[in-house]
Design a protein around this motif. Sequence first.
Motif, PDB file in Angstrom:
ATOM      1  N   ARG A  55     -13.211   2.012  -1.414  1.00 41.56           N
ATOM      2  CA  ARG A  55     -12.830   2.852  -2.545  1.00 41.56           C
ATOM      3  C   ARG A  55     -13.773   4.048  -2.715  1.00 41.56           C
ATOM      4  O   ARG A  55     -13.363   5.095  -3.222  1.00 41.56           O
ATOM      5  CB  ARG A  55     -12.808   2.023  -3.838  1.00 41.56           C
ATOM      6  N   SER A  56     -15.017   3.912  -2.266  1.00 41.76           N
ATOM      7  CA  SER A  56     -15.974   5.007  -2.408  1.00 41.76           C
ATOM      8  C   SER A  56     -15.575   6.219  -1.581  1.00 41.76           C
ATOM      9  O   SER A  56     -16.049   7.333  -1.819  1.00 41.76           O
ATOM     10  CB  SER A  56     -17.380   4.549  -2.010  1.00 41.76           C
TER      11      SER A  56
ATOM     12  N   ASP B 250     -14.332  -3.850  -0.424  1.00 41.20           N
ATOM     13  CA  ASP B 250     -13.384  -3.131  -1.276  1.00 41.20           C
ATOM     14  C   ASP B 250     -14.080  -1.981  -1.998  1.00 41.20           C
ATOM     15  O   ASP B 250     -13.546  -0.869  -2.088  1.00 41.20           O
ATOM     16  CB  ASP B 250     -12.763  -4.098  -2.273  1.00 41.20           C
ATOM     17  N   LYS B 251     -15.275  -2.236  -2.485  1.00 43.51           N
ATOM     18  CA  LYS B 251     -16.055  -1.189  -3.167  1.00 43.51           C
ATOM     19  C   LYS B 251     -16.395  -0.050  -2.201  1.00 43.51           C
ATOM     20  O   LYS B 251     -16.289   1.137  -2.551  1.00 43.51           O
ATOM     21  CB  LYS B 251     -17.321  -1.791  -3.759  1.00 43.51           C
TER      22      LYS B 251
ATOM     23  N   TYR C  22     -10.095   5.776  -0.435  1.00 40.14           N
ATOM     24  CA  TYR C  22      -9.021   5.005   0.190  1.00 40.14           C
ATOM     25  C   TYR C  22      -8.636   3.869  -0.749  1.00 40.14           C
ATOM     26  O   TYR C  22      -9.498   3.117  -1.215  1.00 40.14           O
ATOM     27  CB  TYR C  22      -9.489   4.450   1.531  1.00 40.14           C
ATOM     28  N   VAL C  23      -7.355   3.721  -1.034  1.00 41.26           N
ATOM     29  CA  VAL C  23      -6.873   2.681  -1.935  1.00 41.26           C
ATOM     30  C   VAL C  23      -6.044   1.676  -1.151  1.00 41.26           C
ATOM     31  O   VAL C  23      -5.126   2.052  -0.410  1.00 41.26           O
ATOM     32  CB  VAL C  23      -6.031   3.282  -3.081  1.00 41.26           C
TER      33      VAL C  23
END
Length: 230
Positions: free
Chosen positions: A18-19, A14-15, A22-23
Amino acid sequence: MKRSEVNEIIRESDKFIRSFGYVMPPFAYWSPEELKARTASDSKAILQARLGWDITDYGQGKFDELGLFLFTTRNGNQEDLKKGGGMLYAEKIMISREKQLSPMHRHIVKAEDIINRGGGTLVLELFNSNVDGSVDEKTDVEVATDGRIVKLKAGGLLKLQPGESVTLLPGNWHAFWGEGGDVLIGEVSTVNDDLTDNIFREPIGRFSSIDEDEAPLHLLVSDYDKWLAA
């Protein structure tokens, strides 16, 4: 795989996702309890389409070497595909870690665009199929990549940089891995069926067995039949 390992992979993935800006959709973060409550009421499509987290070591117990992270964000259904109308498509976000192999396989029905969304280089090893569906180790492979046709020798390596993509058709044997870093991968395809439409060159499992050493952070699609049963 241990559930604690799966939970940590979810957090790390997830991290990483998100980097790149992209959500994930809201249902990605529902607890197992909320997912069960919601699929019993207003969110049955999540279960029916098998949307959600998918982490596999292909049953081999060595995720860093042989494995893949996937999250299915949307998926149509086989009946629409048979009729030729309706929701005929699917989408996934995936992570192939550096030197982490997703083993040689093909699909019977699914056509897919594999897109390097960021990170390292995505390397694909490609073969055609023989008439009986086995790996054709002789003939050249032709694939479409971003509007042009690329020809490779059997078993040739196609290297995709961030922003580049390849279209794989049913019968295109392919294995892939990250080079020079972990790779964020987008997949846009026809309807996805991971239960019946993955043919592996070697006898191998598609999903992992889970050792429940701690509570799940979020359920995997392979948990649904057990955890969300009425």
